[in-house]
Design a protein around this motif. Structure first.
Motif, mmCIF file in Angstrom:
data_model
loop_
_atom_site.group_PDB
_atom_site.id
_atom_site.type_symbol
_atom_site.label_atom_id
_atom_site.label_comp_id
_atom_site.label_asym_id
_atom_site.label_seq_id
_atom_site.Cartn_x
_atom_site.Cartn_y
_atom_site.Cartn_z
ATOM 1 N N GLY A 1 5.988 -0.969 -31.481
ATOM 2 C CA GLY A 1 5.174 0.088 -32.346
ATOM 3 C C GLY A 1 3.961 0.869 -31.757
ATOM 4 O O GLY A 1 3.792 2.074 -32.050
ATOM 5 N N ALA B 1 5.644 3.539 -29.691
ATOM 6 C CA ALA B 1 6.188 4.614 -30.772
ATOM 7 C C ALA B 1 5.032 5.540 -31.038
ATOM 8 O O ALA B 1 5.166 6.895 -30.857
ATOM 9 N N ARG B 2 3.828 5.038 -31.390
ATOM 10 C CA ARG B 2 2.837 5.792 -31.581
ATOM 11 C C ARG B 2 2.285 6.544 -30.761
ATOM 12 O O ARG B 2 1.664 7.826 -30.596
ATOM 13 N N THR C 1 4.583 9.632 -30.158
ATOM 14 C CA THR C 1 4.459 10.475 -31.176
ATOM 15 C C THR C 1 3.215 11.343 -30.910
ATOM 16 O O THR C 1 3.180 12.657 -31.055
ATOM 17 N N THR D 1 3.595 14.034 -42.648
ATOM 18 C CA THR D 1 4.846 13.241 -42.830
ATOM 19 C C THR D 1 5.463 13.413 -44.554
ATOM 20 O O THR D 1 6.471 13.188 -44.639
ATOM 21 N N SER E 1 10.776 7.499 -31.448
ATOM 22 C CA SER E 1 9.335 7.176 -32.074
ATOM 23 C C SER E 1 9.192 7.347 -33.397
ATOM 24 O O SER E 1 8.612 6.788 -33.981
ATOM 25 N N ARG E 2 9.883 8.576 -33.748
ATOM 26 C CA ARG E 2 9.717 9.417 -35.283
ATOM 27 C C ARG E 2 10.554 8.288 -36.254
ATOM 28 O O ARG E 2 10.219 8.164 -37.207
ATOM 29 N N HIS F 1 11.304 5.052 -35.432
ATOM 30 C CA HIS F 1 10.723 3.569 -35.408
ATOM 31 C C HIS F 1 9.246 3.689 -36.385
ATOM 32 O O HIS F 1 9.229 2.623 -37.302
ATOM 33 N N LEU F 2 8.634 4.826 -36.420
ATOM 34 C CA LEU F 2 7.545 4.803 -37.446
ATOM 35 C C LEU F 2 7.872 5.121 -38.725
ATOM 36 O O LEU F 2 7.071 5.265 -39.578
ATOM 37 N N ASP F 3 9.179 5.498 -38.967
ATOM 38 C CA ASP F 3 9.553 5.828 -40.499
ATOM 39 C C ASP F 3 9.213 7.137 -40.863
ATOM 40 O O ASP F 3 8.987 7.351 -42.076
ATOM 41 N N HIS F 4 8.904 7.844 -39.956
ATOM 42 C CA HIS F 4 8.668 9.352 -40.327
ATOM 43 C C HIS F 4 9.693 10.307 -40.755
ATOM 44 O O HIS F 4 9.467 11.254 -41.384
#
Length: 202
Positions: free
Chosen positions: A16, A19-20, A23, A79, A171-172, A174-177
């Motif tokens: 996490g 990923a942040r 991003t 998002t 990353s996008r 994984h972050l559910d964006h």
């Protein structure tokens, strides 16, 4: 008494965080600012590079930040689909104004072409968002478009930047964006529209 954290939870936390980080580093405004400064410096016009960076990166981010503070925008990556329509129009207006100033003041053709490419790519994203109602990834559109333009303008080694695209896409996701489809649409828009317009104008 110390509590032992389960290994799986630790791995999830690390992923996490990564990923942040990806991003944020590949955020459209940072990529736009960097690419404008790089191209402006490379063609011998760092001032124009800074000017385009202001209108394509810094001012749009300030606008988004203002929306976050006023709670009209949920987060600085915007998002939520419903929050994008008016924002995209406002940013389009900023970039169009910058283009007019460049044309009137005689900006170098490379910078004008970069601004036109960015404007066209954002129009494409706006059409996907408001007409087709697909929340296309701006991260992927900007990253792929910028890499293509720098490769055309400065040399083929810049194409290596596309090697980072899968990590940004991850990353996008994984972050559910975004979904895979939204990421693919964004990447394709950047790769097709941005270099095509740059070559047409430069």
């Amino acid at each position: 008494m110390y509590r032992v954290r389960p290994p799986l939870a630790g791995r999830v936390e690390v992923k996490g965080g990564l990923a942040r980080l990806l991003t944020e580093l590949a955020a459209p405004w940072t990529v736009n600012v960097a690419s404008c400064l790089i191209l402006g410096w490379s063609v011998g016009h760092p001032g124009w590079g800074a000017f385009v960076a202001l209108f394509s990166g810094l001012l749009p981010m300030l606008l988004i930040g203002r929306g976050v503070v006023r709670e009209s925008i949920g987060n600085h990556h915007v998002t939520e689909h419903s929050e994008r329509h008016g924002l995209l129009l406002a940013i389009l207006g900023m970039i169009f104004f910058a283009l007019v100033v460049q044309l009137v003041a005689g900006s170098p053709p490379e910078m004008i072409a970069l601004t036109c490419a960015g404007l066209a790519t954002l129009v494409g994203i706006a059409l996907w968002t408001s007409i087709v109602r697909i929340n296309a990834s701006v991260h992927m559109a900007v990253w792929c478009g910028v890499v293509a333009i720098l490769a055309i303008a400065l040399g083929p080694w810049w194409w290596l930047g596309l090697a980072l695209a899968p990590a940004i896409a991850w990353s996008r996701l994984h972050l559910d964006h975004h979904t895979v489809g939204q990421i693919s649409v964004g990447a394709a828009t950047g790769l097709i529209v941005a270099p095509s317009i740059y070559l047409l104008v430069a």
